[in-house]
Structure formats: C-alpha cells, structure tokens
Design a protein around this motif. Structure first.
Motif, short mmCIF file in Angstrom:
data_model
loop_
_atom_site.label_atom_id
_atom_site.label_comp_id
_atom_site.label_asym_id
_atom_site.label_seq_id
_atom_site.Cartn_x
_atom_site.Cartn_y
_atom_site.Cartn_z
N ARG A 279 34.15 46.65 89.81
CA ARG A 279 34.22 47.78 88.88
C ARG A 279 35.29 47.61 87.80
N ILE A 280 35.50 46.37 87.43
CA ILE A 280 36.35 46.12 86.28
C ILE A 280 35.54 46.45 85.02
N ASP A 281 36.19 47.06 84.05
CA ASP A 281 35.52 47.50 82.82
C ASP A 281 34.60 46.40 82.29
N ALA A 282 33.32 46.73 82.15
CA ALA A 282 32.32 45.75 81.74
C ALA A 282 32.63 45.15 80.38
N ARG A 283 33.26 45.93 79.50
CA ARG A 283 33.62 45.41 78.17
C ARG A 283 34.65 44.29 78.29
N VAL A 284 35.59 44.45 79.21
CA VAL A 284 36.64 43.45 79.38
C VAL A 284 36.07 42.19 80.04
N VAL A 285 35.12 42.37 80.95
CA VAL A 285 34.45 41.20 81.54
C VAL A 285 33.68 40.45 80.46
N ARG A 286 33.06 41.19 79.56
CA ARG A 286 32.33 40.55 78.45
C ARG A 286 33.30 39.78 77.55
N ILE A 287 34.47 40.34 77.29
CA ILE A 287 35.49 39.63 76.51
C ILE A 287 35.83 38.32 77.18
N ALA A 303 41.31 31.59 78.50
CA ALA A 303 40.45 32.76 78.67
C ALA A 303 40.91 33.49 79.92
N PRO A 304 40.77 34.82 79.98
CA PRO A 304 41.18 35.55 81.18
C PRO A 304 40.36 35.12 82.39
N GLN A 305 41.03 34.92 83.51
CA GLN A 305 40.36 34.61 84.76
C GLN A 305 40.37 35.84 85.64
N LEU A 306 39.84 35.71 86.85
CA LEU A 306 39.72 36.87 87.73
C LEU A 306 41.07 37.54 87.97
N ARG A 307 42.13 36.74 88.10
CA ARG A 307 43.47 37.32 88.32
C ARG A 307 43.84 38.26 87.18
N GLU A 308 43.62 37.82 85.93
CA GLU A 308 43.96 38.67 84.79
C GLU A 308 43.06 39.91 84.72
N LEU A 309 41.80 39.75 85.11
CA LEU A 309 40.88 40.89 85.08
C LEU A 309 41.27 41.95 86.12
N ILE A 310 41.68 41.50 87.30
CA ILE A 310 42.13 42.45 88.32
C ILE A 310 43.42 43.13 87.87
N TYR A 312 44.27 43.66 84.78
CA TYR A 312 43.86 44.62 83.74
C TYR A 312 43.45 45.95 84.37
N GLN A 313 42.65 45.88 85.41
CA GLN A 313 42.17 47.09 86.07
C GLN A 313 43.33 47.93 86.60
N LYS A 314 44.31 47.27 87.20
CA LYS A 314 45.46 47.99 87.76
C LYS A 314 46.31 48.61 86.65
N ILE A 315 46.54 47.85 85.58
CA ILE A 315 47.36 48.35 84.47
C ILE A 315 46.68 49.51 83.78
N GLU A 316 45.36 49.41 83.62
CA GLU A 316 44.62 50.50 82.98
C GLU A 316 44.74 51.79 83.78
N ALA A 317 44.70 51.66 85.11
CA ALA A 317 44.81 52.84 85.96
C ALA A 317 46.18 53.50 85.84
N VAL A 318 47.20 52.71 85.52
CA VAL A 318 48.57 53.25 85.46
C VAL A 318 48.97 53.65 84.04
N LEU A 319 48.67 52.80 83.05
CA LEU A 319 49.16 53.02 81.69
C LEU A 319 48.07 53.38 80.68
N GLY A 320 46.80 53.27 81.07
CA GLY A 320 45.73 53.61 80.15
C GLY A 320 45.09 52.38 79.52
N THR A 321 43.95 52.61 78.86
CA THR A 321 43.14 51.51 78.33
C THR A 321 43.85 50.73 77.25
N ARG A 322 44.45 51.43 76.27
CA ARG A 322 45.05 50.71 75.14
C ARG A 322 46.19 49.81 75.60
N ALA A 323 47.02 50.30 76.53
CA ALA A 323 48.12 49.48 77.04
C ALA A 323 47.59 48.28 77.81
#
Length: 386
Positions: A279-287, A303-310, A312-323
């Motif tokens: 359930r990582i943001d589909a737009r970010v997976v596409r990026i 390019a972002p790998q799975l570690r960076e994608l995970i 991203y998901q955690k940071i978005e939950a804490v600081l929001g999408t733009r951050a």
C-alpha cells in the motif's frame, strides 16, 4: 531441549554443551534454542552464547508449541521439531514457505520466486547441498532481509574497507581482570556451531582479508587460526556461506577469486508489485519504476528501491505527502536530484519539489500553532491512498 534446561535451572549452558547432552548437531541446537528465546521460554545469558531456564521453560518441556505458519523457515521448523517432545496429536502441516516470514527483528519478509520455488526454500536447498550463494543488486532491494528470513541461525559480518582478518576469525582482547584472551570471530563461531554466515558488502573487503575465508568454503572446510596457537577449526554440518554485493557502490569490486567461490549468483532487484501490495502510494511506485528504466538505459545512476519506498510511506504518515516527496528527492545522489525532482513533479503534479531543508526560526506562538494535536492525522496523509 526445554526439559534439559529446566532440569538444570541454575546452569547457563552453551550450545555446545546442549548439543553434547542431547546428541543433536550444533546447528539444530542453535536454531531450536533461539526459538525458545523468541517465545520467552528460555533466557539468553551474557553476550548471547549461553542459555538458562526461566519460569516458562518447564512448561515448554512438557507441551510442544508449534510456531504459526511463516514464523520460521522450513529448516528452523524441522530443527525445532527434532528438539522438542513428541506431540501426542498428529503433526500439523508444514508452514507455507511462500507466506510471510517473521525475521528475528520482528519485521515480515514476503518471499519471492526463485527457480520456481519460494526464495527462502531455494536458499535452504542450496544450504543442504553446500552450494555458496552470492546475492547482488542495488542497496535496499532486500538482499539481507531474504537471508535473515531464510536462516534464523544467521551470523552477519558487515564488510567495509576497514574489515580485518581478526574481524572474521578473532583476536586477542583484554578481559575485566586485564588479562588477554582470544575472542573468536563470527567465522569461527559459524563453523563450530554449524550456522549460516552472511558476509554483507563482501566486495568492499580487501581480497587479502577475504582469502582467510576461502579454505572454509572449499573441500577442506577448515581454517587455521595462526593468531591462536595455529589451531585448526573444522566446519560442522550446516555451516554455510553467503555474500552480498552492491555493484554500484564506490569501491565494490567483485574479484575473480571471490566470484569463483560462489557457484550460485542471484540478482536481486526491487519488487514493485510488492511495493503496491504494501500500500505504498501508487504514484511513488510509478516514479520509482520510471527512474529504474532510466538507470537501465544508462541515463541515470540512481532510482528508489524498496527500502526508500518503505521509508517514503513512513515519512508520509508522519510529516505528510509534500515532506515525504521532498525527502525522496533529497536522498538521491546530488547528480541525479534534478531528474528525480522532475519525475516527482510530472507524476504527482506537485511543483518545485526540493530536498527537505530547515527554514527560518519559528517563534514560540507560530511553532505551537503549527504543531498538530497528539494523535491527529494530516489531511495530506488521510488522502494519500486514492
């Protein structure tokens, strides 16, 4: 094993002592006692090489406890079955090696396909056949996670340019009394206890240092510890060597001598379908997919790998999408940041994405107003999974 520990409640026993008392291989004992510790049915003593009974050990010795599917690899499950009391009821079905597996740190690993098998099962078969494995691919693709999931008895050496022979085999250290004693390294421990050994970032280690490992991997299956009276260490059954290699990391060189020691070499990349399943943001997976294509074409170096994608998901939950998007740009190498920022803007529609940067100082009143109430969720986070 639980009964043995319970019968000697005052004793802190080593895996070697337990193995001798039970007549089982040291590798099986290590796996089984680690299972008891994870369940809270035995205690680890000191540096982790001794084990002692606790208030739950006696009960564990009377009634076998079966781990839920996916908790351990088939090898660990078999070891546990051999070292616990026989169950009066019919044996349960074998855990599904294709399901999620809980690693020692508690994280779940989701197996992937390898040679028409779940990857953890394929690695266990290679271990049984004593075929060393090299895993290679960009950092963050799950090489270490796979090995940890496959082998609960794993020992790991984190390699770098400063790794010495002593880091592998052992060296003299001072004890509390000031006397010098020889402390065996992870290679000797893995050999004598029949455990799996991962040399992570092996290609960052000096070839002269890695040469100390080779006699343990070939037909000799033994090494000589010159620093400790020239003693000979022989590998017990179950000893198995794997290595990790990150080709794009500066200084990582896969020499012919190292490569020839690993009969199986497995490329590991990011599983973008798994990222979507998490359930990582589909737009970010596409990026990430688009940037990975550019890397394959030689147009980019990162390019972002799975570690960076995970992350991203955690940071978005804490600081929001733009951050989270800003951080995704910021973790890219400087030479690739403009391309990453451009890809982020095109796919998400968020303009002028720049790395996270501290701004001007906030007044106390402004900072208080900007801080969301405890337990609240930002509107950006609430709407991120569309």
């Amino acid at each position: 094993m639980a009964r043995l520990l319970a019968d000697r409640p005052a004793d802190a026993l080593t895996t070697g002592e337990i193995s001798k008392a039970l007549g089982h291989s040291s590798g099986a004992v290590v796996q089984a006692v680690e299972t008891l510790v994870k369940r809270g049915e035995a205690d680890r003593v000191g540096a982790g090489k001794q084990f002692r009974a606790n208030s739950l050990t006696a009960a564990a010795g009377r009634t076998p406890v079966i781990s839920p599917p996916g908790t351990h690899s088939p090898r660990a499950a078999a070891a546990t079955a051999r070292t616990t009391a026989p169950a009066p009821a019919p044996a349960p079905s074998t855990p599904n090696p294709g399901g999620p597996i809980r690693r020692a740190g508690g994280q779940l690993y989701h197996p992937r396909e390898l040679a028409d098998l779940p990857d953890v099962e394929a690695l266990n078969r290679l271990r049984d056949a004593d075929v060393p494995v090299l895993l290679y691919g960009p950092p963050g693709t799950g090489k270490t996670s796979l090995v940890e999931a496959a082998f609960p008895d794993l020992l790991t050496v984190a390699g770098d340019g400063d790794t010495t022979v002593g880091d592998l085999i052992g060296e003299y250290t001072q004890d509390d009394a000031g006397a010098y004693v020889f402390q065996y390294g992870p290679l000797v421990t893995a050999m004598t206890e029949g455990r799996a050994l991962l040399i992570d970032d092996a290609t960052l280690i000096s070839p002269k240092v890695l040469a100390a490992l080779y006699p343990a991997m070939d037909g000799r299956r033994q090494i000589q510890v010159k620093a400790h009276k020239g003693e000979t260490i022989k590998a017990e059954k179950g000893f198995f060597v794997l290595a990790g290699h990150n080709p794009g990391v500066h200084g990582a060189v896969l020499t012919e001598a190292l490569s020839s020691r690993f009969s199986v070499q497995i490329q590991v990349g990011t599983d973008y379908d798994l990222a979507l399943a998490l359930r990582i943001d589909a737009r970010v997976v596409r990026i990430a997919r688009n940037l990975a294509r550019q890397v394959d074409l030689g147009e980019l170096g990162w390019a972002p790998q799975l570690r960076e994608l995970i992350s991203y998901q955690k940071i978005e939950a804490v600081l929001g999408t733009r951050a989270a998007l800003a951080n995704l740009v910021g973790v890219a190498p400087i030479e690739d940041r403009d391309a990453v920022a451009d890809a982020v803007s095109k796919i998400t529609g968020v303009r002028q994405v720049a790395p996270l940067t501290l701004g001007k100082q906030l007044s106390a009143a402004t900072a208080s107003a900007a801080r969301p109430p405890l337990g609240s969720t930002s509107s950006a986070h609430r709407g991120r999974q569309r």
